[in-house]
Motif scaffolding. Structure first.
Motif, PDB file in Angstrom:
ATOM      1  N   GLU A   2       0.817  -1.198   0.000  1.00  0.00           N
ATOM      2  CA  GLU A   2       0.000   0.000   0.000  1.00  0.00           C
ATOM      3  C   GLU A   2       0.858   1.258   0.000  1.00  0.00           C
ATOM      4  O   GLU A   2       0.480   2.285  -0.563  1.00  0.00           O
ATOM      5  CB  GLU A   2      -0.943   0.013   1.221  1.00  0.00           C
ATOM      6  CG  GLU A   2      -2.018  -1.061   1.176  1.00  0.00           C
ATOM      7  CD  GLU A   2      -2.932  -0.904  -0.020  1.00  0.00           C
ATOM      8  OE1 GLU A   2      -3.160   0.242  -0.456  1.00  0.00           O
ATOM      9  OE2 GLU A   2      -3.390  -1.928  -0.544  1.00  0.00           O
ATOM     10  N   HIS A  51      -6.406  -8.206  -2.242  1.00  0.00           N
ATOM     11  CA  HIS A  51      -6.428  -7.954  -3.682  1.00  0.00           C
ATOM     12  C   HIS A  51      -6.649  -9.246  -4.465  1.00  0.00           C
ATOM     13  O   HIS A  51      -7.422  -9.271  -5.435  1.00  0.00           O
ATOM     14  CB  HIS A  51      -5.124  -7.290  -4.114  1.00  0.00           C
ATOM     15  CG  HIS A  51      -4.942  -5.911  -3.569  1.00  0.00           C
ATOM     16  ND1 HIS A  51      -5.717  -4.847  -3.975  1.00  0.00           N
ATOM     17  CD2 HIS A  51      -4.084  -5.409  -2.636  1.00  0.00           C
ATOM     18  CE1 HIS A  51      -5.348  -3.748  -3.330  1.00  0.00           C
ATOM     19  NE2 HIS A  51      -4.353  -4.080  -2.509  1.00  0.00           N
ATOM     20  N   ALA A  78     -11.115  -6.439   3.934  1.00  0.00           N
ATOM     21  CA  ALA A  78     -10.934  -5.091   3.394  1.00  0.00           C
ATOM     22  C   ALA A  78     -10.760  -4.066   4.510  1.00  0.00           C
ATOM     23  O   ALA A  78      -9.940  -3.150   4.405  1.00  0.00           O
ATOM     24  CB  ALA A  78     -12.137  -4.725   2.518  1.00  0.00           C
ATOM     25  N   ASN A  81      -7.272  -4.166   5.997  1.00  0.00           N
ATOM     26  CA  ASN A  81      -6.263  -3.643   5.089  1.00  0.00           C
ATOM     27  C   ASN A  81      -6.476  -2.180   4.732  1.00  0.00           C
ATOM     28  O   ASN A  81      -5.778  -1.654   3.867  1.00  0.00           O
ATOM     29  CB  ASN A  81      -6.232  -4.479   3.806  1.00  0.00           C
ATOM     30  CG  ASN A  81      -5.611  -5.844   4.028  1.00  0.00           C
ATOM     31  OD1 ASN A  81      -4.407  -6.027   3.944  1.00  0.00           O
ATOM     32  ND2 ASN A  81      -6.446  -6.844   4.336  1.00  0.00           N
ATOM     33  N   HIS A 123      -9.215  -0.655   3.387  1.00  0.00           N
ATOM     34  CA  HIS A 123     -10.109  -0.346   2.266  1.00  0.00           C
ATOM     35  C   HIS A 123     -11.535  -0.240   2.821  1.00  0.00           C
ATOM     36  O   HIS A 123     -12.344  -1.155   2.675  1.00  0.00           O
ATOM     37  CB  HIS A 123     -10.003  -1.431   1.199  1.00  0.00           C
ATOM     38  CG  HIS A 123      -8.617  -1.637   0.684  1.00  0.00           C
ATOM     39  ND1 HIS A 123      -7.992  -0.743  -0.166  1.00  0.00           N
ATOM     40  CD2 HIS A 123      -7.711  -2.608   0.912  1.00  0.00           C
ATOM     41  CE1 HIS A 123      -6.775  -1.175  -0.450  1.00  0.00           C
ATOM     42  NE2 HIS A 123      -6.580  -2.307   0.206  1.00  0.00           N
ATOM     43  N   ARG A 137     -14.116   1.666   2.036  1.00  0.00           N
ATOM     44  CA  ARG A 137     -15.248   1.727   1.101  1.00  0.00           C
ATOM     45  C   ARG A 137     -15.642   0.323   0.646  1.00  0.00           C
ATOM     46  O   ARG A 137     -16.835  -0.007   0.552  1.00  0.00           O
ATOM     47  CB  ARG A 137     -14.864   2.588  -0.106  1.00  0.00           C
ATOM     48  CG  ARG A 137     -15.980   2.749  -1.157  1.00  0.00           C
ATOM     49  CD  ARG A 137     -17.203   3.391  -0.529  1.00  0.00           C
ATOM     50  NE  ARG A 137     -18.267   3.551  -1.493  1.00  0.00           N
ATOM     51  CZ  ARG A 137     -18.504   4.680  -2.161  1.00  0.00           C
ATOM     52  NH1 ARG A 137     -17.728   5.736  -1.973  1.00  0.00           N
ATOM     53  NH2 ARG A 137     -19.505   4.772  -2.994  1.00  0.00           N
ATOM     54  N   TYR A 138     -14.673  -0.520   0.348  1.00  0.00           N
ATOM     55  CA  TYR A 138     -14.961  -1.888  -0.044  1.00  0.00           C
ATOM     56  C   TYR A 138     -15.608  -2.663   1.107  1.00  0.00           C
ATOM     57  O   TYR A 138     -16.504  -3.486   0.894  1.00  0.00           O
ATOM     58  CB  TYR A 138     -13.686  -2.602  -0.489  1.00  0.00           C
ATOM     59  CG  TYR A 138     -13.013  -1.968  -1.677  1.00  0.00           C
ATOM     60  CD1 TYR A 138     -13.756  -1.384  -2.693  1.00  0.00           C
ATOM     61  CD2 TYR A 138     -11.627  -1.940  -1.783  1.00  0.00           C
ATOM     62  CE1 TYR A 138     -13.145  -0.800  -3.784  1.00  0.00           C
ATOM     63  CE2 TYR A 138     -11.001  -1.351  -2.867  1.00  0.00           C
ATOM     64  CZ  TYR A 138     -11.770  -0.782  -3.864  1.00  0.00           C
ATOM     65  OH  TYR A 138     -11.158  -0.204  -4.940  1.00  0.00           O
ATOM     66  N   SER A 177     -17.162   1.817   8.850  1.00  0.00           N
ATOM     67  CA  SER A 177     -16.936   2.100   7.429  1.00  0.00           C
ATOM     68  C   SER A 177     -17.988   3.066   6.901  1.00  0.00           C
ATOM     69  O   SER A 177     -17.676   3.992   6.135  1.00  0.00           O
ATOM     70  CB  SER A 177     -16.959   0.796   6.629  1.00  0.00           C
ATOM     71  OG  SER A 177     -15.995  -0.110   7.110  1.00  0.00           O
ATOM     72  N   GLN A 223      -7.433   7.692   8.608  1.00  0.00           N
ATOM     73  CA  GLN A 223      -8.659   7.907   7.842  1.00  0.00           C
ATOM     74  C   GLN A 223      -9.604   8.848   8.573  1.00  0.00           C
ATOM     75  O   GLN A 223     -10.275   9.686   7.947  1.00  0.00           O
ATOM     76  CB  GLN A 223      -9.337   6.564   7.588  1.00  0.00           C
ATOM     77  CG  GLN A 223     -10.505   6.621   6.617  1.00  0.00           C
ATOM     78  CD  GLN A 223     -10.073   6.961   5.210  1.00  0.00           C
ATOM     79  OE1 GLN A 223      -8.938   6.679   4.834  1.00  0.00           O
ATOM     80  NE2 GLN A 223     -10.958   7.573   4.447  1.00  0.00           N
ATOM     81  N   TYR A 232     -10.013  -2.627 -12.585  1.00  0.00           N
ATOM     82  CA  TYR A 232      -8.884  -2.712 -11.674  1.00  0.00           C
ATOM     83  C   TYR A 232      -7.658  -3.092 -12.485  1.00  0.00           C
ATOM     84  O   TYR A 232      -7.728  -3.940 -13.361  1.00  0.00           O
ATOM     85  CB  TYR A 232      -9.124  -3.736 -10.574  1.00  0.00           C
ATOM     86  CG  TYR A 232     -10.290  -3.368  -9.714  1.00  0.00           C
ATOM     87  CD1 TYR A 232     -10.160  -2.430  -8.682  1.00  0.00           C
ATOM     88  CD2 TYR A 232     -11.555  -3.893  -9.942  1.00  0.00           C
ATOM     89  CE1 TYR A 232     -11.227  -2.083  -7.901  1.00  0.00           C
ATOM     90  CE2 TYR A 232     -12.618  -3.527  -9.175  1.00  0.00           C
ATOM     91  CZ  TYR A 232     -12.448  -2.627  -8.145  1.00  0.00           C
ATOM     92  OH  TYR A 232     -13.508  -2.274  -7.348  1.00  0.00           O
TER      93      TYR A 232
END
Length: 503
Positions: A103, A157, A194, A197, A199, A201-202, A264, A350, A503
């Motif tokens: 990342e 991923h 997710a 890690n 992420h 939004r995911y 999230s 974040q 992607y």
């Protein structure tokens, strides 16, 4: 008939029967015995240790059918072996530390043979062999187990790409109930992966659709039966749900999933609300809980996980990132989340970025210019991060201003709208409302008064795109009667727009 030298018979004795069906029944009875036991009892742990013996029997059956060159039975034995091993976490296979380094450099697809770095892994080898088997169900279960295995080892991923390339979200509604349950569990595990890690939004996209139907979350994941009133209970349906349940050691923590979904949603939805106007709801499950919380006249000190996160969301809406982060850290889920300290570091960054966006969106009109150094001190962020976030907001026309490089300040362009612009904005809002009303009336005219635009029984939304909302099959809609079981209609949420992304 016996050899006098050895005392044994020279004749081969054949026993009639099906070895695979015997091992399959043995596996089913083993799981049923675990469901009947108390999960915190010592006998449960002792019984769970017998799973190694079941796996060894499956391996022996696989070798036996390989010697007879019976490929269908070999594939069925391999699938049974996979279902007993795919959920086991191995610390040596954890990919989390490597993800953090990727990342920092930026994720890039590498030109190398697929799964080449995982040779010798039992689960991966079984999945690759089952991909060549006959039968769509075998391949579907193998692919879902493969994605699940990647998720618990923080290979986000690879898990995401494998799930999207398989296009299971388009065909999962045609699968049997056990496959749909496994799909729901895999999607929930992908959301947790997710979140770990970074992420967010995911994570929200994966979990929000499950928690839009929170009253059925236990049944969707096969982790229990939701308690209902006596006159609403269907004993036959409850019995079927209990027979589908997974043993306790395979359960995912419901409290942790709910906390991940709300956190999230907070990081995505609160900056969206700060933009003002009539904004499209991104996380419906979060707004269903946050909107009633904001309307309360008096709020008690937060106690439960949900109340703590909603209180932190309210604090974040004022731009106070430090109090928000401290409240989030007091949630009980951190005690049993893997890599909790590393996740807190990512979450803190974040929250700081979200607080900066909210502060600028709410208070930009009161400033003529803002010093970037002041923002860095206020939100404990590096100057490069502040510059990146502010520039992105300017490009999206969320912040009306420009950089003054010599002084390092943001010069605000606070121009009030003219009367004509205000009229045009009001007219645009009214036109949007009329379009929404006309679409609703048209849908009601086509599909009846009970039609819900957010839950299209045809599997498509108002724009004609595939939807994966769960639906209830019953005889009134021409479907099969399977106990009014809630189904999954595909992949990620409509808000994520996964099928249009590359992607």
């Amino acid at each position: 008939d016996q050899n006098p030298a050895t005392g044994t018979s020279n004749e081969t004795i054949y026993i009639k029967g099906n070895l695979h069906s015997y091992i399959q029944r043995l596996s089913d009875q083993f799981l049923a015995s675990l469901r009947e036991m108390q999960e915190h009892d010592e006998k449960y742990a002792q019984r769970l240790g017998d799973e190694k013996g079941v796996v060894e029997l499956v391996k022996g059956a696989t070798k036996y059918y390989q010697s007879l060159n019976k490929k269908p039975f070999v594939d069925m034995c391999r699938l049974l072996h996979l279902t007993h091993t795919y959920y086991i976490y191995q610390a040596s296979k954890d990919h989390y530390s490597q993800n953090i380094e990727e990342e920092k450099k930026g994720y890039m697809m590498e030109m190398k043979p697929l799964f080449s770095d995982q040779a010798g892994d039992t689960v991966v080898d079984l999945c690759l062999q089952l991909y060549q088997a006959e039968g769509a169900r075998t391949k579907t279960v193998a692919r879902l187990c493969h994605v699940y295995y990647y998720c618990i080892h923080n290979r986000f991923h690879e898990a995401r790409n494998l799930l999207l390339m398989s296009h299971l979200q388009d065909v999962i509604h045609d699968a049997d109930i056990r496959c749909r349950i496994l799909y729901n569990r895999t999607l929930a595990q992908l959301g947790l992966c997710a979140f770990r890690n970074g992420h967010f939004r995911y994570a929200m996209d994966c979990l929000s659709e499950l928690f839009n139907h929170q009253l059925r979350i236990k049944e969707l994941l096969a982790q229990g039966v939701t308690s209902q009133r006596y006159h609403d209970r269907n004993l036959e349906k409850e019995l079927r749900e209990k027979m589908r349940m997974y043993p306790y050691h395979m359960h995912m923590a419901h409290e942790m999933m709910e906390a991940v979904n709300l956190i999230s949603g907070m990081l995505i939805e609160i900056p969206n609300l700060a933009k003002g106007g009539k904004r499209k709801t991104i996380s419906r499950s979060f707004r269903m809980k946050y909107d009633p919380y904001k309307k309360q006249q008096v709020t008690a000190p937060p106690e439960s996980t949900r109340q703590i996160i909603l209180a932190a969301s309210d604090i974040l809406s004022n731009g106070d990132w430090e109090r928000c982060f401290n409240l989030i850290c007091s949630v009980r889920m951190w005690a049993y989340m893997p890599h909790a300290e590393q996740v807190k570091v990512i979450l803190k960054e974040q929250i700081q970025q979200a607080a900066l966006q909210i502060y600028l969106l709410v208070n930009a009109s009161t400033y003529v210019s803002i010093n970037a150094a002041f923002l860095c001190d206020m939100f404990s962020m590096a100057e490069s991060d502040v510059h990146k976030i502010v520039s992105r907001m300017m490009l999206k026309n969320e912040l009306l201003g420009a950089w003054d490089q010599p002084s390092g300040c943001i010069i605000m362009h606070n121009e009030e709208q003219s009367r004509l612009q205000q009229k045009i904005s009001a007219m645009a809002d009214k036109v949007a409302q009329h379009v929404e009303m006309n679409e609703t009336k048209l849908d009601i005219h086509r599909y009846g008064w009970n039609y819900n635009r957010n839950q299209d029984y045809r599997g498509k939304d108002s724009k004609g795109q595939r939807s994966h909302q769960r639906y209830n099959k019953d005889k009134s809609r021409g479907g099969k009667d399977d106990g009014n079981y809630q189904d999954r209609r595909g992949g990620y949420g409509r808000s994520s727009n996964y099928r249009q992304r590359r992607y």
